[in-house]
Motif scaffolding. Structure first.
Motif, short mmCIF file in Angstrom:
data_model
loop_
_atom_site.label_atom_id
_atom_site.label_comp_id
_atom_site.label_asym_id
_atom_site.label_seq_id
_atom_site.Cartn_x
_atom_site.Cartn_y
_atom_site.Cartn_z
N HIS A 27 0.81 -1.20 0.00
CA HIS A 27 0.00 0.00 0.00
C HIS A 27 0.86 1.26 0.00
O HIS A 27 0.60 2.23 -0.72
N HIS A 28 1.94 1.20 0.82
CA HIS A 28 2.87 2.32 0.91
C HIS A 28 3.51 2.62 -0.45
O HIS A 28 3.62 3.78 -0.87
N ARG A 29 3.89 1.54 -1.16
CA ARG A 29 4.50 1.71 -2.48
C ARG A 29 3.53 2.42 -3.44
O ARG A 29 3.90 3.38 -4.14
N THR A 30 2.26 1.98 -3.44
CA THR A 30 1.29 2.62 -4.35
C THR A 30 1.07 4.08 -3.96
O THR A 30 0.96 4.94 -4.84
N TYR A 31 1.05 4.33 -2.65
CA TYR A 31 0.87 5.71 -2.18
C TYR A 31 1.99 6.60 -2.68
O TYR A 31 1.75 7.71 -3.18
#
Lengths: 123, 293
Positions: A27-31
Motif C-alpha cells: 500500500h505504501h508503495r502505491t501511495y
C-alpha cells in the motif's frame, strides 16, 4: 491443553498480522507512486510489525507442532530396557503359558475339535 | 499393573496403545483388557490408526488365547481388505494359535509364492519351526533367510536367541555384533555381547567382555547390570594368572564398580535407610565369594 489453544490463537493472529504488514508495505508503495515521491525506505511501524509478528509466529509454531527430540543419540537408548529391545513381534509364538493361564479361554467349537492339544483344559 | 477403567476414556487408551506400539512392548493381557473395557466401542473414531490398533489387538488376542477377539478383528480387516497378504498372514497366525501348524505353513507358502519379496511370512514360517521345537531347522532356515534379507535386525536378534538356546556362543556373538553395527549407540547390545563373552569364559573372552561392559557403562551410566558385570570381569582378572600390573588395575576397577553399584542400589531403592540391609547382603555375598574360590 489450555496453553496450546492460546498458542494456536497467537499463531493465527501472528500470521494475519504478517499478512497485514505485507499489505501495508504494498500500500505504501502505491501511495508513493501516486504522490510521485522517490522510494527510500519502508515506514518504521511496518518494519516493527513484520519483525514482531514473525517472532510471534515462529515461537507459537514451535509450541504447537510438538516436543523437541534429544539431539544426543544415546539419550533415547538409555530409556530402553531389554524387555522392549528383546521383544520381536515377527517371531512371536503362541504355544506358551498364555493358553492355560487365561481362564476365559474357550476353544472355538467349529475348527479345533479334532486338534485338541494336551494343553487345552476343559473349564 | 492394573488400570482404573472408570477414570480412563477411550482417548487415553488409544494413546496408551500407541505408546506400547512405538515402544515395542508386548503387554498382551493389558491390551485385551483395555480393548474389551473401553476401546472396542470407539474404534471407529480412531481414523487411520484403526487398522494398526486392530492388528495390535488381534496379536494380543492370540497371546492370551482370546481367539474370539482375534477372529473378530481378522474378520473386520478381511472385509475391508479382501485378498490382502497381510490379512492372510494373520489367518495363518490364527491357525498357528490353534496349533494347526501344517495348515499354517501351507497358507504361508501360498503367500510366499504370490509375493516372493514378502519377508513377514518367511519369518512366520521360522516362528512355526521354533514353536514346534525344531530349533536346528529354524536356525538353518533363518540363516538362509538372512542371506537374502541381510539388514533385518529382528532376524539377527532372533538368530542370536536361537544360537544361545543351542549353547553355540561364538555364533551368537557374531549375530549380536551384526546388530551392534546397526545400533552402535545401544548400551543393551554392548551389554549382551559382554554377557555372552563372559559366559564363554576364558581369559581372552573375559577381557573382551570387560571392554564391552565398559562401553555399555559409558553409553548409559545407570546400567546396573553392566556395572555388576564389569565387577565380575575385573575380579576374574584379579584372581587370574595375569601380569601383576594388570591385576592391580583390575582390582582397582572392581572396587570402583562395586562401590558405584552400591551407591546406585541405595539411591534407587524404595526402602528408606537400607544401608544396613545392603551392607549385610554384601557381607553374605562376600563370604560366598571366598568359598567359591
Amino acid at each position: 491443553m489450555g496453553t496450546k489453544i492460546v498458542n494456536r490463537i497467537m499463531l493465527i493472529t501472528g500470521l494475519i498480522s504478517l499478512l497485514h504488514a505485507a499489505f501495508s508495505a504494498a500500500h505504501h508503495r502505491t501511495y508513493l507512486r501516486l504522490t510521485e515521491q522517490d522510494w527510500t525506505h519502508l515506514p518504521v511501524d511496518v518494519i516493527v510489525q513484520t519483525v514482531v509478528s514473525l517472532l510471534v509466529v515462529v515461537y507459537n509454531l514451535i509450541q504447537v507442532v510438538g516436543n523437541f527430540k534429544e539431539i544426543r543419540a544415546t539419550v533415547d537408548m538409555q530409556e530402553k530396557s531389554w524387555d522392549t529391545l528383546g521383544n520381536l513381534p515377527s517371531f512371536y509364538t503362541f504355544n506358551h503359558r498364555g493358553m492355560a493361564l487365561y481362564q476365559n479361554y474357550e476353544a472355538e467349537p467349529t475348527t479345533n475339535i479334532g486338534n485338541k492339544s494336551s494343553l487345552d483344559v476343559d473349564y | 499393573m492394573s488400570y482404573n477403567f472408570k477414570e480412563m476414556c477411550w482417548k487415553d487408551v488409544r494413546d496408551q496403545f500407541r505408546k506400547w506400539r512405538e515402544d515395542n512392548e508386548r503387554r498382551s493381557d493389558e491390551v485385551i483388557q483395555l480393548w474389551e473395557a473401553l476401546l472396542e466401542n470407539h474404534v471407529q473414531k480412531t481414523g487411520n490408526e484403526r487398522h494398526l490398533i486392530l492388528e495390535q489387538v488381534l496379536i494380543a488376542g492370540f497371546d492370551t488365547s482370546r481367539l474370539d477377539i482375534a477372529g473378530k478383528c481378522i474378520e473386520t480387516l478381511s472385509i475391508e481388505f479382501p485378498e490382502s497378504m497381510r490379512v492372510m498372514k494373520f489367518e495363518a497366525m490364527r491357525l498357528e494359535a490353534l496349533q494347526m501348524y501344517e495348515e499354517a505353513t501351507d497358507l504361508l507358502d501360498e503367500i510366499i509364492s504370490k509375493d516372493e519379496t514378502n519377508a513377514a511370512p518367511r519369518k512366520r514360517k521360522i516362528a512355526i519351526l521354533k514353536a514346534r521345537g525344531m530349533r536346528s531347522e529354524a536356525i538353518k532356515d533363518l540363516s538362509e533367510y538372512l542371506k537374502t534379507f541381510m539388514s533385518d535386525q529382528e532376524a539377527w536378534h532372533e538368530l542370536c536367541g536361537l544360537y544361545l538356546a543351542e549353547g553355540d556362543y561364538s555364533k551368537a556373538v557374531f549375530c549380536m555384533e551384526e546388530l551392534l553395527l546397526h545400533n552402535p549407540h545401544s548400551h543393551l547390545i554392548h551389554q549382551r555381547i559382554a554377557e555372552i563373552r563372559y559366559t564363554m569364559g576364558g581369559m581372552e573372552n573375559v577381557e573382551i567382555a570387560r571392554i564391552y561392559y565398559s562401553q555399555a557403562l559409558k553409553l548409559n551410566p545407570n546400567n546396573l547390570r553392566a556395572l555388576y558385570g564389569l565387577y565380575l570381569c575385573c575380579s576374574y582378572i584379579t584372581n587370574s594368572r595375569a601380569l601383576g600390573s594388570k591385576r592391580k588395575e583390575a582390582q582397582k576397577m572392581a572396587q570402583w564398580a562395586l562401590e558405584t553399584a552400591g551407591v546406585r542400589t541405595i539411591s534407587s531403592s524404595k526402602i528408606p535407610s537400607n544401608d544396613k540391609l545392603v551392607s549385610s547382603l554384601e557381607c553374605a555375598l562376600g563370604s560366598l565369594d571366598i568359598k567359591s574360590n
